[in-house]
Design a protein around this motif. Structure first.
Motif, PDB file in Angstrom:
ATOM      1  N   ILE A  57       0.871  -1.175   0.000  1.00  0.00           N
ATOM      2  CA  ILE A  57       0.000   0.000   0.000  1.00  0.00           C
ATOM      3  C   ILE A  57       0.906   1.221   0.000  1.00  0.00           C
ATOM      4  O   ILE A  57       1.686   1.424   0.920  1.00  0.00           O
ATOM      5  N   SER A  58       0.828   2.006  -1.052  1.00  0.00           N
ATOM      6  CA  SER A  58       1.719   3.153  -1.198  1.00  0.00           C
ATOM      7  C   SER A  58       1.360   4.266  -0.212  1.00  0.00           C
ATOM      8  O   SER A  58       0.222   4.378   0.249  1.00  0.00           O
ATOM      9  N   LYS A  59       2.353   5.087   0.118  1.00  0.00           N
ATOM     10  CA  LYS A  59       2.109   6.278   0.929  1.00  0.00           C
ATOM     11  C   LYS A  59       1.432   7.369   0.116  1.00  0.00           C
ATOM     12  O   LYS A  59       0.950   8.361   0.673  1.00  0.00           O
ATOM     13  N   TYR A  60       1.411   7.190  -1.199  1.00  0.00           N
ATOM     14  CA  TYR A  60       0.869   8.206  -2.088  1.00  0.00           C
ATOM     15  C   TYR A  60      -0.345   7.669  -2.838  1.00  0.00           C
ATOM     16  O   TYR A  60      -0.524   6.458  -2.976  1.00  0.00           O
ATOM     17  N   VAL A  61      -1.196   8.568  -3.301  1.00  0.00           N
ATOM     18  CA  VAL A  61      -2.360   8.175  -4.085  1.00  0.00           C
ATOM     19  C   VAL A  61      -2.348   8.937  -5.405  1.00  0.00           C
ATOM     20  O   VAL A  61      -1.648   9.943  -5.564  1.00  0.00           O
ATOM     21  N   ASP A  62      -3.129   8.437  -6.373  1.00  0.00           N
ATOM     22  CA  ASP A  62      -3.172   9.043  -7.701  1.00  0.00           C
ATOM     23  C   ASP A  62      -4.296  10.063  -7.844  1.00  0.00           C
ATOM     24  O   ASP A  62      -4.214  10.969  -8.660  1.00  0.00           O
ATOM     25  N   PHE A  63      -5.359   9.899  -7.044  1.00  0.00           N
ATOM     26  CA  PHE A  63      -6.474  10.840  -7.125  1.00  0.00           C
ATOM     27  C   PHE A  63      -7.313  10.782  -5.849  1.00  0.00           C
ATOM     28  O   PHE A  63      -7.271   9.809  -5.102  1.00  0.00           O
ATOM     29  N   PHE A  64      -8.052  11.884  -5.621  1.00  0.00           N
ATOM     30  CA  PHE A  64      -8.990  11.972  -4.503  1.00  0.00           C
ATOM     31  C   PHE A  64     -10.387  12.234  -5.061  1.00  0.00           C
ATOM     32  O   PHE A  64     -10.538  12.900  -6.096  1.00  0.00           O
ATOM     33  N   ILE A  65     -11.395  11.751  -4.379  1.00  0.00           N
ATOM     34  CA  ILE A  65     -12.779  12.061  -4.732  1.00  0.00           C
ATOM     35  C   ILE A  65     -13.471  12.589  -3.490  1.00  0.00           C
ATOM     36  O   ILE A  65     -13.559  11.908  -2.464  1.00  0.00           O
ATOM     37  N   LEU A  66     -13.939  13.824  -3.570  1.00  0.00           N
ATOM     38  CA  LEU A  66     -14.659  14.454  -2.466  1.00  0.00           C
ATOM     39  C   LEU A  66     -15.997  14.934  -3.001  1.00  0.00           C
ATOM     40  O   LEU A  66     -16.046  15.785  -3.899  1.00  0.00           O
ATOM     41  N   ASP A  67     -17.066  14.384  -2.473  1.00  0.00           N
ATOM     42  CA  ASP A  67     -18.415  14.665  -2.990  1.00  0.00           C
ATOM     43  C   ASP A  67     -18.444  14.321  -4.485  1.00  0.00           C
ATOM     44  O   ASP A  67     -18.198  13.185  -4.845  1.00  0.00           O
ATOM     45  N   GLU A  68     -18.663  15.301  -5.350  1.00  0.00           N
ATOM     46  CA  GLU A  68     -18.717  15.030  -6.787  1.00  0.00           C
ATOM     47  C   GLU A  68     -17.497  15.593  -7.519  1.00  0.00           C
ATOM     48  O   GLU A  68     -17.493  15.700  -8.742  1.00  0.00           O
ATOM     49  N   THR A  69     -16.457  15.945  -6.758  1.00  0.00           N
ATOM     50  CA  THR A  69     -15.259  16.550  -7.355  1.00  0.00           C
ATOM     51  C   THR A  69     -14.091  15.576  -7.289  1.00  0.00           C
ATOM     52  O   THR A  69     -13.870  14.939  -6.261  1.00  0.00           O
ATOM     53  N   ILE A  70     -13.369  15.445  -8.402  1.00  0.00           N
ATOM     54  CA  ILE A  70     -12.193  14.578  -8.474  1.00  0.00           C
ATOM     55  C   ILE A  70     -10.942  15.447  -8.545  1.00  0.00           C
ATOM     56  O   ILE A  70     -10.846  16.341  -9.387  1.00  0.00           O
ATOM     57  N   PHE A  71      -9.996  15.207  -7.657  1.00  0.00           N
ATOM     58  CA  PHE A  71      -8.717  15.901  -7.652  1.00  0.00           C
ATOM     59  C   PHE A  71      -7.658  14.902  -8.120  1.00  0.00           C
ATOM     60  O   PHE A  71      -7.441  13.881  -7.472  1.00  0.00           O
ATOM     61  N   VAL A  72      -7.019  15.207  -9.242  1.00  0.00           N
ATOM     62  CA  VAL A  72      -6.089  14.258  -9.854  1.00  0.00           C
ATOM     63  C   VAL A  72      -4.656  14.657  -9.545  1.00  0.00           C
ATOM     64  O   VAL A  72      -4.233  15.778  -9.838  1.00  0.00           O
ATOM     65  N   ARG A  73      -3.906  13.727  -8.964  1.00  0.00           N
ATOM     66  CA  ARG A  73      -2.492  13.960  -8.660  1.00  0.00           C
ATOM     67  C   ARG A  73      -1.593  13.382  -9.748  1.00  0.00           C
ATOM     68  O   ARG A  73      -0.571  13.965 -10.093  1.00  0.00           O
TER      69      ARG A  73
END
Length: 202
Positions: A57-73
């Motif tokens: 399990i990485s310490k980092y993620v590729d994206f977040f989803i909050l409500d209906e908004t996607i934040f892409v890393r």
């Protein structure tokens, strides 16, 4: 869980709100990788075998989803997880079948070859369809009149259709994306990766 493509982590707060985060898996999730060895742990100066499946399990993620908004890393990993390439492929098929798009060109052979299976060009073709400048008669007339001034290698036939060649497809895409811009200050002409409208020139 073996051979999974991605995993989702869900974090819930005291009020029941949830934040989802996703990550494309590494090769520790591959069944083939597991067959090739046994996991071990180093505890109290001894190696201990662990024959149970283990996953990183990485310490980092590729994206977040909050409500209906996607934040892409990580755009590349996110598009892989979301199967964006397949969506872009279908978008391109739909684009070249559009009468309005077909009417812009004398022939689409070189456009098809230029895009092919290339992820970046499929994405750009999808953006062209979304922006729809090729449907705007005034935009296309301005392109015809100003292509040479903006350094675009684009020629038109007697029917005012663009003549695609193997050499000019990149310029055609830049034009239809509206990514060939001129500075009113330096008078230089630029290719830009993206453009946001902040107002119209008076």
């Amino acid at each position: 869980m073996k051979n999974a493509d991605f995993y989702i982590i869900k974090v819930v707060d005291d009020q029941g709100g949830a934040l989802l985060s996703g990550r494309k898996v590494d090769n520790s999730w591959s069944a083939k990788k597991m067959i090739g060895g046994i996991n071990t742990f180093f505890v109290d100066e001894e190696l201990t075998l662990n024959e149970q499946p283990a996953f990183n399990i990485s310490k980092y993620v590729d994206f977040f989803i909050l409500d209906e908004t996607i934040f892409v890393r990580s755009k590349g990993s996110f598009e892989t997880v979301a199967s964006y390439k397949n969506a872009h492929k279908q978008d391109f098929v739909d684009l070249i079948e559009e009468n309005e798009f077909n009417e812009v060109f004398s022939d689409l052979t070189h456009i098809r070859e230029y895009v092919g299976n290339n992820k970046m060009q499929l994405r750009r073709a999808s953006a062209i369809r979304q922006k729809g400048h090729y449907k705007n008669a005034q935009f296309m007339e301005n392109l015809r009149l100003n292509a040479q001034q903006y350094g675009l290698d684009i020629e038109f036939d007697e029917f005012n259709q663009i003549i695609p060649t193997a050499e000019n497809c990149r310029d055609i895409f830049q034009a239809l994306l509206d990514h060939r811009l001129a500075s009113g200050f330096s008078h230089n002409i630029y290719d830009v990766p993206d453009a946001s409208t902040v107002g119209r020139q008076r």
